[in-house]
Design an enzyme around this catalytic site. Structure first.
Site, PDB file in Angstrom:
ATOM      1  N   PRO A   2      42.764  38.937  26.415  1.00  0.00           N
ATOM      2  CA  PRO A   2      41.805  40.041  26.340  1.00  0.00           C
ATOM      3  C   PRO A   2      40.412  39.508  26.033  1.00  0.00           C
ATOM      4  CG  PRO A   2      43.787  40.554  25.119  1.00  0.00           C
ATOM      5  CD  PRO A   2      43.893  39.110  25.501  1.00  0.00           C
ATOM      6  N   GLU A   3      39.421  40.012  26.746  1.00  0.00           N
ATOM      7  CA  GLU A   3      38.045  39.589  26.507  1.00  0.00           C
ATOM      8  C   GLU A   3      37.351  40.612  25.604  1.00  0.00           C
ATOM      9  OE1 GLU A   3      36.035  37.757  29.773  1.00  0.00           O
ATOM     10  OE2 GLU A   3      37.888  37.170  30.750  1.00  0.00           O
ATOM     11  N   LYS A  52      36.347  38.291  20.336  1.00  0.00           N
ATOM     12  CA  LYS A  52      37.764  38.514  20.612  1.00  0.00           C
ATOM     13  C   LYS A  52      38.575  38.789  19.348  1.00  0.00           C
ATOM     14  CE  LYS A  52      37.533  35.489  24.660  1.00  0.00           C
ATOM     15  NZ  LYS A  52      38.101  34.306  25.344  1.00  0.00           N
ATOM     16  N   ASN A 230      37.508  34.046  30.697  1.00  0.00           N
ATOM     17  CA  ASN A 230      37.496  33.433  32.015  1.00  0.00           C
ATOM     18  C   ASN A 230      36.851  34.307  33.082  1.00  0.00           C
ATOM     19  OD1 ASN A 230      38.203  30.861  32.802  1.00  0.00           O
ATOM     20  ND2 ASN A 230      40.026  31.522  33.896  1.00  0.00           N
ATOM     21  N   ARG A 323      41.232  25.660  31.833  1.00  0.00           N
ATOM     22  CA  ARG A 323      41.101  27.038  32.315  1.00  0.00           C
ATOM     23  C   ARG A 323      40.576  27.024  33.744  1.00  0.00           C
ATOM     24  NH1 ARG A 323      40.739  30.884  28.350  1.00  0.00           N
ATOM     25  NH2 ARG A 323      41.203  32.322  30.057  1.00  0.00           N
TER      26      ARG A 323
END
Length: 333
Positions: A2-3, A52, A230, A323
């Site tokens: 989750p961002e 976050k 991301n 990533r």
């Protein structure tokens, strides 16, 4: 993972449903039994997100810190009061559910479940019953079993008379003293929705401009800026037409400031819609499609090998600090 927009939505939901109420805390899984015992029966005083991470203050000078990480999620059951500061996609006062955003009084379904009300965090099928109206009362007496049965590995259950929140799979879940909480905050970069945005812009600009680390890595560094993951990283860099390998100190100051301001705008959109909407200038039908499918709402993210929406060059995906990094080698040359 989750961002930032998701965590801000979670914090606002906690502010609406738990703050000002005594909360029963338990750890059905057992891994947080000691912490739950410390919180049990205390009144929730505030709830806030920074990047976050979420922090819930309880009376007795105790703070609950939660970082969902890659696999964590909050599942909500019972009577859910929606937040009037979170509008639907067209700016009206709508509600969101497990998959959809209200647009012109019709739900727009998102198969990815990105803008969840009943479960926010790692995608999962909801197993709870939610009444989303502010006017509805007595769900616990009229509807399913109350409290709802525990399903799966619940690290922490927070319960009021009418609302239940179950936490599963977080990276971090701990009780902190005020000093410990402030120590955690001191390690985090600025968040556009926390504190003075102008001060945040100065902190972010200074942090980026003094480092030789590539900007594509700096945007993911939570000590430089909070909340970017991301998806937002790839989209912000494309919107700025910035090569992700450019050292931070070589990025012009006006471009760095533009990144911060763009992040502030995209974060607000994400909080309002529950989705990482990063494309501008869409007509009503295009916007509806973008709400329904993440394939239609991003410039470069998850578009490996597909033509760039601007120049037609194939989008590249590479590994950066373990990533996936997506970018256009022509637009972002």
């Amino acid at each position: 993972m989750p961002e930032g927009h998701s965590v801000h939505r979670i914090a606002r939901q906690f502010a609406r449903n738990f703050v000002g109420r005594p909360v029963a805390a338990s750890s059905p899984q057992g891994r947080f039994a000691e912490g739950a015992a410390l919180l049990n029966g205390r009144e929730a005083l505030t709830a806030q997100a920074v990047g976050k991470q979420m922090f819930v203050e309880f009376d007795g000078e105790l703070w609950l810190r939660v970082h969902l990480g890659l696999y964590g999620a909050w599942d909500f059951a019972g009577e859910i009061f929606t937040d009037p500061t979170i509008a639907s996609a067209n700016g009206r006062m709508g509600q969101t559910n497990q998959r959809g955003t209200v647009l012109d009084d019709e739900p727009v379904w998102d198969a990815a479940g990105e803008n969840s009300l009943t479960s926010i965090g790692a995608p999962r099928r909801s197993r709870v019953h939610v009444r989303m109206s502010e006017q509805t009362r007595g769900l616990a007496d009229e509807g399913p079993e109350w409290p709802p049965p525990v399903v799966g590995q619940v690290r922490l259950r927070l319960l009021t008379e009418i609302t239940c929140a179950d936490l599963r799979g977080p990276t971090a879940c701990e009780v902190q003293t005020p000093d410990e909480m402030l120590g955690t905050l001191a390690k985090l970069g600025p968040d556009p929705l926390v504190g003075d945005p102008a001060e945040g812009e100065e902190r972010f600009t200074a942090a980026v401009r003094r480092k030789r680390t590539p900007i594509g890595l700096l945007l993911m560094d939570q000590s430089v800026v909070s909340g970017i993951g991301n998806v937002y990283r790839a989209e912000l860099l494309f919107r700025a037409r910035l090569n992700p390998h450019t050292p931070g100190k070589d990025v012009p100051e006006e471009v760095v400031r533009g990144l911060w301001r763009d992040w502030a705008g995209l974060l607000r959109v994400g909080v309002e819609t529950g989705q990482m909407m990063t494309m501008d200038g869409l007509g009503p039908e295009e916007y509806r499609k973008a709400l329904a499918s993440r394939d239609d709402r991003h410039w470069v993210y998850h578009r490996t090998g597909l033509p760039c929406r601007v120049c037609g060059t194939a989008i590249v995906m590479e590994e950066a600090a373990a990533r996936k990094l997506y970018w256009c080698p022509r637009c972002q040359a």
